[in-house]
Write an enzyme that holds these catalytic residues in place. Structure first.
Site, short mmCIF file in Angstrom:
data_model
loop_
_atom_site.label_atom_id
_atom_site.label_comp_id
_atom_site.label_asym_id
_atom_site.label_seq_id
_atom_site.Cartn_x
_atom_site.Cartn_y
_atom_site.Cartn_z
N SER A 149 57.87 32.56 71.31
CA SER A 149 59.26 32.39 70.89
C SER A 149 59.32 31.89 69.46
O SER A 149 58.43 31.16 69.01
CB SER A 149 59.96 31.39 71.81
OG SER A 149 61.23 31.04 71.30
N TYR A 162 60.28 23.02 75.52
CA TYR A 162 60.12 24.47 75.53
C TYR A 162 59.42 24.94 74.25
O TYR A 162 58.47 25.73 74.30
CB TYR A 162 61.48 25.14 75.66
CG TYR A 162 61.43 26.65 75.51
CD1 TYR A 162 60.98 27.44 76.55
CD2 TYR A 162 61.85 27.26 74.32
CE1 TYR A 162 60.92 28.83 76.41
CE2 TYR A 162 61.79 28.64 74.18
CZ TYR A 162 61.33 29.42 75.22
OH TYR A 162 61.28 30.80 75.07
#
Length: 257
Positions: A149, A162
């Site tokens: 990501s 995350y």
């Protein structure tokens, strides 16, 4: 017509029933690979993806494979070993796509230990042991592709854990490239940005302001689509990407430039 450049190859795509994972599974199958996709809860979505692939002339099967607990990687490979001989005489795997992952919206002061442990277990520990325990099945010249990501390289305090998992995944990719290069195996990460998937549907779809804001973050001026990521994965899985390894490929549309 897309050339069948993955003909004779077998690809494992974790979390392949929906969103980015579905698009990856469909694209690799379109390129000729036998796709083994895994799912956790949505059996109907998994079987729908398989049927879509088969309807388009591809080959695919779905395995129920929860991730995040100790022993899950071994259970995944046991299910793979039991099922794959029914579909191909070559039970090895050529492409491993670690796509399955979970998000977590929690900042420094609100993050719980349970939340921290869960997001790291699914996003980091599972890919690690899937690869570790899949090495004996992974052919020389194979491909490992980890879906990362853009959050790994941006300050996002509201998703601190995350982002840390994706940074860890990118470092894992780097080490895999060094460790497995002698076997001709490449390892790369694909860092996705904001993608229009079911996961983001609640705040993105049907909300013009949210969509406009998300689009404004990308230099290319739109929200990403699952196919934008899948096409990059297809390149990395192919022979064309034989000289690319240990890299994080940005798939954010130029976000944060």
């Amino acid at each position: 017509m897309v050339m069948q450049r993955l003909e004779g190859k077998t690809a494992l795509v974790t979390g392949g029933s929906r969103g980015i994972g579905r698009a990856i599974a469909q694209r690799l199958a379109q390129d000729g690979a036998l796709v083994v996709l895994t799912y956790v809860r949505d059996e109907s979505a998994a079987h729908d993806t398989v049927e879509r692939i088969r309807k388009d002339g591809g080959r695919a099967l779905a395995l129920h494979a929860p991730l995040g607990r100790r022993g899950d990687a071994a259970a995944l490979w046991a299910a793979y070993d039991a099922e794959i001989p029914h579909h191909t005489p070559e039970p090895a795997v050529d492409i491993i796509v670690n796509n399955a992952g979970i998000g977590l919206s929690a900042g420094l002061t609100s993050l719980t230990e349970d939340g921290f442990d869960e997001v790291f277990a699914v996003n980091v520990r599972a890919p690690f042991f899937i690869v570790q325990q899949g090495l004996q099945r992974l052919r020389d010249g194979g491909r490992i592709i980890n879906i990362s990501s853009g959050a790994a390289h941006l300050a996002m305090p509201e998703a601190i854990a995350y982002g840390a998992t994706k940074s860890a995944l990118d470092n894992f990719t780097l080490n895999l490239a060094k460790e497995l290069g002698a076997r001709g195996i490449t390892a790369n990460s694909v860092a996705a940005g904001i993608i229009d998937t079911d996961v983001n549907a609640g705040w993105l779809r049907g909300n013009p302001e949210a969509e406009a804001h998300a689009a404004s973050l990308a230099a290319l001026g739109r929200v990403g689509r699952p196919e934008d990521v899948a096409d990059i994965v297809a390149f990395l899985a192919s022979h064309d990407a034989r000289w690319v390894t240990g890299k994080v490929i940005d798939a954010t549309g130029g976000s944060g430039l």
